[in-house]
Design a protein around this motif. Sequence first.
Motif, short mmCIF file in Angstrom:
data_model
loop_
_atom_site.label_atom_id
_atom_site.label_comp_id
_atom_site.label_asym_id
_atom_site.label_seq_id
_atom_site.Cartn_x
_atom_site.Cartn_y
_atom_site.Cartn_z
N ARG A 246 31.97 33.39 48.82
CA ARG A 246 30.88 33.72 47.34
C ARG A 246 31.70 33.50 46.02
NH1 ARG A 246 28.72 36.63 51.23
NH2 ARG A 246 29.72 38.72 50.77
N LEU A 247 31.14 32.58 45.53
CA LEU A 247 31.75 33.02 44.24
C LEU A 247 32.25 33.71 42.99
CD1 LEU A 247 30.95 29.65 42.96
CD2 LEU A 247 32.72 29.68 44.23
N ARG A 248 32.68 34.19 42.90
CA ARG A 248 33.48 35.36 41.81
C ARG A 248 33.66 34.45 40.63
NH1 ARG A 248 32.70 40.18 43.79
NH2 ARG A 248 33.02 41.01 41.49
N PRO A 249 33.74 33.62 39.57
CA PRO A 249 34.35 33.27 38.55
C PRO A 249 34.26 34.98 37.43
CG PRO A 249 31.56 33.49 38.39
CD PRO A 249 32.43 33.27 39.76
N GLU A 250 33.76 36.19 37.70
CA GLU A 250 35.01 36.77 36.10
C GLU A 250 35.68 36.80 36.81
OE1 GLU A 250 32.20 39.36 39.43
OE2 GLU A 250 32.16 37.63 38.73
N VAL A 251 36.41 36.92 37.92
CA VAL A 251 37.63 37.60 38.17
C VAL A 251 38.80 36.32 38.10
CG1 VAL A 251 38.83 38.68 39.89
CG2 VAL A 251 36.63 39.41 39.71
N ASN A 252 39.94 36.68 37.06
CA ASN A 252 40.86 34.98 37.27
C ASN A 252 41.96 35.28 37.09
OD1 ASN A 252 40.45 35.94 34.50
ND2 ASN A 252 39.13 34.39 34.01
N ASP A 253 41.94 36.78 37.35
CA ASP A 253 43.81 36.90 37.29
C ASP A 253 44.41 37.69 38.75
OD1 ASP A 253 41.82 39.18 38.74
OD2 ASP A 253 43.23 41.12 37.08
N LEU A 254 43.46 36.99 40.16
CA LEU A 254 44.49 36.77 41.03
C LEU A 254 44.91 35.10 41.87
CD1 LEU A 254 41.73 38.54 43.09
CD2 LEU A 254 44.03 39.42 42.57
N ARG A 255 46.69 35.53 42.00
CA ARG A 255 46.99 33.99 42.74
C ARG A 255 46.50 33.65 43.90
NH1 ARG A 255 50.47 38.54 43.68
NH2 ARG A 255 51.63 38.16 45.77
N PRO A 256 46.81 32.58 44.30
CA PRO A 256 45.99 31.51 45.26
C PRO A 256 45.96 32.57 46.31
CG PRO A 256 46.64 30.42 44.10
CD PRO A 256 47.23 31.37 43.19
N GLY A 257 45.06 32.94 47.33
CA GLY A 257 45.79 34.10 48.78
C GLY A 257 45.87 35.23 48.66
N GLN A 258 45.78 36.10 47.22
CA GLN A 258 45.69 37.62 46.98
C GLN A 258 45.10 38.33 46.72
OE1 GLN A 258 47.42 38.00 42.73
NE2 GLN A 258 47.65 40.87 43.56
N LEU A 259 44.72 39.62 47.39
CA LEU A 259 43.37 40.06 47.63
C LEU A 259 43.56 41.14 46.90
CD1 LEU A 259 43.44 38.88 50.81
CD2 LEU A 259 43.43 40.69 51.58
N ARG A 260 42.49 42.08 47.07
CA ARG A 260 41.52 42.58 45.46
C ARG A 260 40.48 43.27 46.31
NH1 ARG A 260 41.15 41.98 40.07
NH2 ARG A 260 43.19 41.92 40.11
N ILE A 261 40.44 44.91 46.80
CA ILE A 261 39.55 45.36 46.79
C ILE A 261 39.12 45.74 45.80
CG2 ILE A 261 38.84 47.69 48.71
CD1 ILE A 261 41.24 47.31 49.67
N ASP A 262 37.18 45.96 45.75
CA ASP A 262 36.61 45.95 44.81
C ASP A 262 35.14 46.52 45.25
OD1 ASP A 262 35.17 45.99 42.66
OD2 ASP A 262 34.23 44.03 42.00
N GLY A 263 35.28 48.03 45.43
CA GLY A 263 34.21 48.75 46.24
C GLY A 263 34.04 48.49 47.24
N LYS A 264 33.18 47.84 47.70
CA LYS A 264 32.98 47.38 48.91
C LYS A 264 33.54 45.44 49.73
CE LYS A 264 29.82 50.72 50.54
NZ LYS A 264 27.98 50.99 51.35
N SER A 265 33.70 44.89 48.03
CA SER A 265 33.85 44.18 48.01
C SER A 265 35.83 44.06 48.45
CB SER A 265 33.23 43.19 47.32
OG SER A 265 31.98 43.28 46.83
N VAL A 266 35.65 42.52 49.05
CA VAL A 266 36.89 42.03 49.19
C VAL A 266 37.23 41.04 48.33
CG1 VAL A 266 38.79 41.63 50.43
CG2 VAL A 266 37.93 43.65 51.31
N LEU A 267 38.38 40.42 47.38
CA LEU A 267 38.41 39.51 46.21
C LEU A 267 39.61 38.75 47.40
CD1 LEU A 267 37.44 40.88 43.01
CD2 LEU A 267 35.79 39.89 44.90
N VAL A 268 39.37 37.29 46.60
CA VAL A 268 40.99 36.46 47.25
C VAL A 268 40.95 35.18 45.78
CG1 VAL A 268 42.29 34.79 48.81
CG2 VAL A 268 40.25 36.88 49.80
N GLY A 269 42.37 35.89 45.77
CA GLY A 269 42.29 34.49 44.38
C GLY A 269 42.67 32.88 45.15
N THR A 270 42.01 32.13 44.33
CA THR A 270 42.48 30.91 44.83
C THR A 270 42.88 30.21 43.72
OG1 THR A 270 39.91 30.13 44.06
CG2 THR A 270 39.64 30.87 45.53
#
Length: 306
Positions: A246-270
């Motif tokens: 799913r799209l998370r346009p408010e997060v733009n400080d991750l490099r491609p493939g980098q993970l971040r845990i955000d509560g119960k969510s897992v974000l990935v940079g693109t």
Amino acid sequence: MRVLFAGTPAVAVPSLDALVKAGFDVVAVLTRPDAPLGRKRVMTPSPVASRAEELGLEVIRAAKVDSPTIARIAEIAPDVAAIVAYGGIVPGAALDIPRHGWVNLHFSLLPAWRGAAPVQRSLIAGDDVTGAVTFRLEEGLDTGPVFGTLTESVRSEDTAGDLLDRLSVSGAVLLSQTLSAIDAGQAASQAQSGEVSLAPKLTLEDGRLDWREPALALNRRSRGVTPEPGAWTTLDGQRVKLEPVRLRPEVNDLRPGQLRIDGKSVLVGTGSHAVELGRIQPAGKKMMSPADWARGLAAPERVVFE
């Protein structure tokens, strides 16, 4: 009107049911042979074969429309053949048998997305609207004149499976209406017009997510390859299966493939902004929530998908 029905997967079953319900004389069903399914590789009839047997119809199992199959079709002498995702080429010798020819239900707005994976390719390309047509089958790839058309809006969370489910139901109605018009001598067809695009069968590689691509492209690809062949990436050299991101346009400080845990969510940079993972299936394990998967990581902040 005597109808030969040809189809194999579950999306073809509503069309078979619609023709039987409409009162057509379905004299036989052509489908692909039984295939091994599951981890135990149990030989299993196609969904169309199973439904045809429930309806008490003759089932012709054939991996291709070869000489014996053509001979059997000639013996049956259908007035028309209706085909929905059979999965094989129909040669000219078979096309000539029914006096009304073969009518194909295809899940795109032809001439867009000619080929085996029209819905999947449409989603990957980011189409806002798709649909289905009935057309007269020719020896060319989905080139025949069109009898009827329906349109379907693509929803933001649609997977290929979701969209095919809806089109299989509305398309079944369109197919039945087309055959009724042919039977009544009222069917009219028009040559295809517009830009041609091709939709070859998906391969496993089509499901690989390249994190250097923009988030929107990854979202579209992950939805287009779900449920088959499925989206995936690699971690430590092993393939990891993914449900649509799913799209998370408010997060733009991750490099491609980098993970971040955000509560119960897992974000990935693109290549643009971040995406949020859906369920995930590591190699050798069952599908699980991203939060459960992340809890098993020793140092999640250091994980980078390849």
